[in-house]
Design a protein around this motif. Structure first.
Motif, PDB file in Angstrom:
ATOM      1  N   GLY A 453      -1.687   8.471  -0.580  1.00 36.25           N
ATOM      2  CA  GLY A 453      -2.956   8.120  -1.189  1.00 36.25           C
ATOM      3  C   GLY A 453      -2.991   8.281  -2.692  1.00 36.25           C
ATOM      4  N   ALA A 531      -7.986  -4.624   4.324  1.00 36.15           N
ATOM      5  CA  ALA A 531      -9.279  -4.060   4.708  1.00 36.15           C
ATOM      6  C   ALA A 531     -10.019  -4.993   5.662  1.00 36.15           C
ATOM      7  CB  ALA A 531     -10.120  -3.806   3.459  1.00 36.15           C
ATOM      8  N   LEU A 534      -8.741  -4.498   9.140  1.00 34.02           N
ATOM      9  CA  LEU A 534      -9.198  -3.234   9.720  1.00 34.02           C
ATOM     10  C   LEU A 534     -10.659  -3.314  10.147  1.00 34.02           C
ATOM     11  CD1 LEU A 534      -7.522  -0.654   7.312  1.00 34.02           C
ATOM     12  CD2 LEU A 534      -6.833  -1.213   9.641  1.00 34.02           C
ATOM     13  N   GLY A 548     -13.534   1.860  -2.238  1.00 36.33           N
ATOM     14  CA  GLY A 548     -13.091   1.156  -1.043  1.00 36.33           C
ATOM     15  C   GLY A 548     -13.798  -0.169  -0.876  1.00 36.33           C
ATOM     16  N   VAL A 557     -13.743   0.747   4.306  1.00 38.01           N
ATOM     17  CA  VAL A 557     -12.342   1.170   4.328  1.00 38.01           C
ATOM     18  C   VAL A 557     -12.010   1.742   2.957  1.00 38.01           C
ATOM     19  CG1 VAL A 557      -9.937   0.441   4.532  1.00 38.01           C
ATOM     20  CG2 VAL A 557     -11.668  -0.539   6.037  1.00 38.01           C
ATOM     21  N   SER A 558     -11.643   3.007   2.951  1.00 39.90           N
ATOM     22  CA  SER A 558     -11.357   3.669   1.673  1.00 39.90           C
ATOM     23  C   SER A 558      -9.928   3.383   1.226  1.00 39.90           C
ATOM     24  CB  SER A 558     -11.547   5.176   1.804  1.00 39.90           C
ATOM     25  OG  SER A 558     -10.518   5.737   2.601  1.00 39.90           O
ATOM     26  N   ALA A 560      -7.801   5.652   0.626  1.00 40.57           N
ATOM     27  CA  ALA A 560      -6.953   6.543   1.421  1.00 40.57           C
ATOM     28  C   ALA A 560      -6.618   5.919   2.769  1.00 40.57           C
ATOM     29  CB  ALA A 560      -7.657   7.889   1.616  1.00 40.57           C
ATOM     30  N   ASP A 561      -7.592   5.233   3.385  1.00 38.22           N
ATOM     31  CA  ASP A 561      -7.324   4.543   4.650  1.00 38.22           C
ATOM     32  C   ASP A 561      -6.266   3.458   4.457  1.00 38.22           C
ATOM     33  OD1 ASP A 561      -9.307   6.070   5.889  1.00 38.22           O
ATOM     34  OD2 ASP A 561     -10.864   4.588   5.418  1.00 38.22           O
ATOM     35  N   LEU A 562      -6.389   2.735   3.376  1.00 37.87           N
ATOM     36  CA  LEU A 562      -5.439   1.663   3.089  1.00 37.87           C
ATOM     37  C   LEU A 562      -4.040   2.206   2.854  1.00 37.87           C
ATOM     38  CD1 LEU A 562      -7.751  -0.394   0.727  1.00 37.87           C
ATOM     39  CD2 LEU A 562      -6.928  -1.148   2.962  1.00 37.87           C
ATOM     40  N   VAL A 564      -2.671   4.610   4.314  1.00 39.97           N
ATOM     41  CA  VAL A 564      -2.047   4.948   5.594  1.00 39.97           C
ATOM     42  C   VAL A 564      -1.448   3.713   6.248  1.00 39.97           C
ATOM     43  CG1 VAL A 564      -2.457   5.818   7.928  1.00 39.97           C
ATOM     44  CG2 VAL A 564      -3.540   6.930   5.955  1.00 39.97           C
ATOM     45  N   VAL A 565      -2.183   2.610   6.223  1.00 37.74           N
ATOM     46  CA  VAL A 565      -1.741   1.413   6.932  1.00 37.74           C
ATOM     47  C   VAL A 565      -0.922   0.467   6.054  1.00 37.74           C
ATOM     48  CG1 VAL A 565      -3.690   1.524   8.514  1.00 37.74           C
ATOM     49  CG2 VAL A 565      -3.893   0.181   6.412  1.00 37.74           C
TER      50      VAL A 565
END
Length: 728
Positions: A453, A531, A534, A548, A557-558, A560-562, A564-565
């Motif tokens: 992140g 995003a 997701l 996000g 979708v933050s 940080a979420d992005l 990860v994926v």
């Protein structure tokens, strides 16, 4: 893309993130990176300003001596490249790597000695015998027979304005040569890798200019050379260009197949690198009965030294283009002559033509006020540029500003009381307005999102004290809505950072920061389809806000979420623009002791407009540092040559720098008129203090002396003699 609605970190006085590492001694400077077993380089330098070289005899190998290079060993190599402003006449007189038949300034490298240690290299250099036949030396730029650079520009009907003028004011001034004297001197280390690539570490202002210039000298493709710039202990312009010593470090490493290092000592640092200033100018102003300046004529002589380095031609061009200053002068005619003398070449030194231009026009405006019997502030008010954009008759295109506001704030800040009783001292107050060209050309940035992140930034601009790790992190944190500590800056490695123009001319935030904004926006756009998948929506229904992507239904979708994926998500930006123009006014109050001529600067007020200020704490630090350098330029600094052209100021005992006791209270303020030429609205602040301070103090000294015009450095002897003359 919209900026976060709340919690913006732009404009906040965030403390420097890099200071903790540096104050703990964890910085990695050039001399910390020496490869094990590196050979050491030392130079044999000409003791004469001008001499025929009739023979060079080198000692036999042994006692740790590995090799000695002279000009005859450099066949196939090119001299340093010559940079040329497009609208100036520039001679083809490049700086050779080593003097061959003729030495053209005292200190010019004649031979390079490589040995197993620094001490052995220096000892061996003393055993190299050179037969010289001294030749006459040219030391006066105004009488030099050879011109290296010439720039002319005229706009408006100058002749008609002077023919109809009610008052014509003439002034002539000289600005001495100055040495950059950064805390860390120059140096380089070079090593040929197993694959044949050259790795070149140097204390420099960026990677790209040394890379291009080194490839030019060596005749190599860029892919064959890697340039690494570690932490840099100051530069002030004198590390912006490759010099002969740096290039020869690489030459020696390639010749011997072993790593070679060179780090200059303080004596070399004062006499070897290119120097700044060294200007004489004559200015004429044509005024009407209301005190409006209708036209300007100027002729300026710049002492450029013996050769043209890659950046030597640029300060004279900048100087000439800014000679109308902050004033709405309808017609101007300027000629700048860059003369060839038998001295060290000159080049950019903090301000690079801007302090010289401000000094000449601001001294001329004060002279006009005295001749007209007018208030110097009122004369300035009457002539300031007030509408923008504004194109000067010399071709400069000012983007934004509020020169009148800067003048009024400086007047308020500096105060009116002298602070002395007028008995033991004479007291004077002086003002100087300035306008500064910043940035221009282009810059690139890249951004990468890590799987943890974190946001990793890579830029072509390179820090050497400005606080880039903090400033660029603020831009990224603001744009992405992430924490400041989640941003990391990469710089100083030509294999890692994108190509760029570099760090000079107060361009880092305006150009590098704007490229970064585009790269950050590109990163977000690259994240949009991720995003959308997701959130199971179409990409065009998403909007970026608060770190996000949001869907219309409230899905989020933050970053940080992005991460990860989609770890490794990247963005890139390239920004190009015309120059932007910072401005400001400096005011100073001085006291001169009648009995001794000793000068004390009682206080300084500095008001600067650098457009949008990303970090006011760091911006103020730049102003304070530049102001102290401007103090040194008028109080004590001067490169002195003897009658033979040999530099006499070759140590910090003979070339005095300002100390804490010389620094008065300095009040600072910022006026922010955003530039329309970049997405941040930023201009430049790194050189501001060094531009306005010399002229303001000089005008204060003239005020204290009743109008007597003398030029820096303002030594006690010089001022005492002026006091005696005014008393007659």
């Amino acid at each position: 893309m919209t900026r976060p609605a709340a919690g913006s970190i732009l404009g906040r006085p965030v403390t420097r993130r890099e200071d903790r590492r540096l104050l703990r001694g964890e910085g990695r400077f050039l001399d910390d990176l020496r490869p094990p077993g590196a050979l050491h380089l030392a130079f044999v330098r000409s003791p004469h300003a001008h001499a025929r070289i009739e023979a060079v005899r080198v000692p036999a190998s042994g006692d740790g001596l590995v090799d000695v290079l002279t000009a005859r060993d450099l066949d196939g190599l090119r001299p340093l490249p010559v940079g040329a402003p497009g609208d100036a006449e520039v001679a083809d007189v490049p700086h050779p790597l080593l003097a061959a038949d003729e030495a053209c300034y005292a200190g010019q490298p004649v031979a390079a000695v490589i040995a197993r240690s620094r001490a052995l290299a220096e000892d061996a250099a003393e055993r190299v015998e050179v037969d010289y036949r001294r030749l006459p030396a040219v030391l006066d730029a105004r009488r030099a027979p050879e011109t290296l650079v010439r720039w002319r520009r005229a706009g408006g009907d100058v002749d008609a304005a002077f023919a109809s003028a009610e008052e014509i004011v003439r002034s002539a001034h000289a600005i001495p040569r100055l040495a950059g004297a950064p805390m860390e001197p120059r140096g380089a280390t070079a090593r040929v890798e197993a694959d044949g690539r050259l790795t070149f570490w140097c204390s420099a202002q960026d990677t790209q200019r040394p890379l291009a210039q080194l490839c030019h000298v060596l005749g190599l493709e860029r892919e064959r050379v890697r340039v690494i710039v570690p932490d840099v202990g100051g530069a002030f312009g004198i590390k912006g260009s490759l010099t002969a010593e740096l290039a020869l470090t690489a030459v020696a490493a390639m010749r011997l197949g072993e790593p070679v290092t060179w780090v200059e000592d303080r004596r070399e640092n004062l006499a070897g690198p290119y120097q700044g200033r060294g200007v004489e100018g004559e200015v004429e102003l044509a005024l009407d009965r209301r005190g409006r300046i209708r036209a300007l004529r100027a002729r300026v002589w710049c002492d450029l030294g013996a050769f043209l380095l890659p950046t030597t031609a640029f300060p004279p061009r900048i100087l000439g283009g800014l000679l109308t200053g902050c004033y709405a002068i309808g017609a101007a005619e300027v000629e700048v002559v860059g003369a060839r003398t038998n001295k060290v070449p000159t080049g950019p030194y903090r301000g690079a033509g801007r302090p010289e231009a401000a000094y000449l026009i601001e001294r001329a405006v004060d002279a006009a006020a005295r001749q007209l019997g007018a208030d110097p502030l009122e004369l300035r008010r009457r002539n300031l540029v007030r509408t923008f954009p504004h194109r000067t008759p010399l071709g400069a295109d000012y983007d934004s500003g509020d020169y009148a506001r800067c003048l009024e704030l400086a007047r308020e800040l500096v105060g009116s009381e002298g602070g002395e009783d007028g008995g033991a001292c004479v007291v004077g107050t002086g003002f100087a307005a300035y306008v500064e060209t910043c940035g221009g050309m282009w810059e690139q940035a890249e951004v990468r999102l890590t799987d943890g992140g974190r946001v990793v930034l890579a830029l072509g601009t390179c820090p050497h004290g400005q606080g880039h790790e903090t400033t660029f992190a603020q831009i990224a944190a603001d744009r992405l809505g992430v924490a400041l500590e989640d941003v990391e800056l990469r710089w100083g490695d030509s294999d890692v950072v994108p190509a760029g123009v570099g760090t000079y001319s107060s361009r880092s935030v305006a150009m590098g920061g704007s490229a970064l904004v585009l790269a950050l926006d590109d990163l977000c756009e690259q994240a949009r389809p991720v995003a959308a998948r997701l959130l199971d929506v179409e990409p065009d229904v998403l909007r970026w806000d608060l770190g996000g992507w949001w869907s219309r239904g409230g899905g989020f979708v933050s970053l940080a979420d992005l991460a990860v994926v989609a770890p490794g998500l990247r963005g890139a930006g390239r920004f190009a623009s015309d120059p932007v123009y910072s401005s400001g006014v400096t005011a100073a109050v001085v006291a001169i002791e009648r009995a001794t001529g000793r000068l004390r600067v009682l206080r300084i007020a500095a008001v600067d407009d650098a457009g949008t200020i990303v970090n006011p704490l760091l911006a103020e630090g730049q102003v304070l540092g530049g102001t102290v350098q401007g103090l040194g330029a008028v109080l004590c600094e001067q490169v002195v040559h003897d009658e033979r052209g040999v530099q006499a100021s070759d140590s910090l005992a003979s070339y005095r720098l300002p100390v804490a006791a010389d620094v008065p209270p300095i009040a600072t303020r910022f006026v922010q008129t955003p530039s329309p030429r970049n997405p941040l609205g930023a201009k430049g602040i790194g050189e501001a203090g060094a531009i306005g301070t010399p002229a303001a103090i000089a005008n204060a000294v003239a005020d204290a002396l009743g109008g007597a015009s003398i030029d820096p450095p303002f030594t006690a002897r010089k001022l005492w003699q002026a006091l005696q003359e005014t008393a007659r």
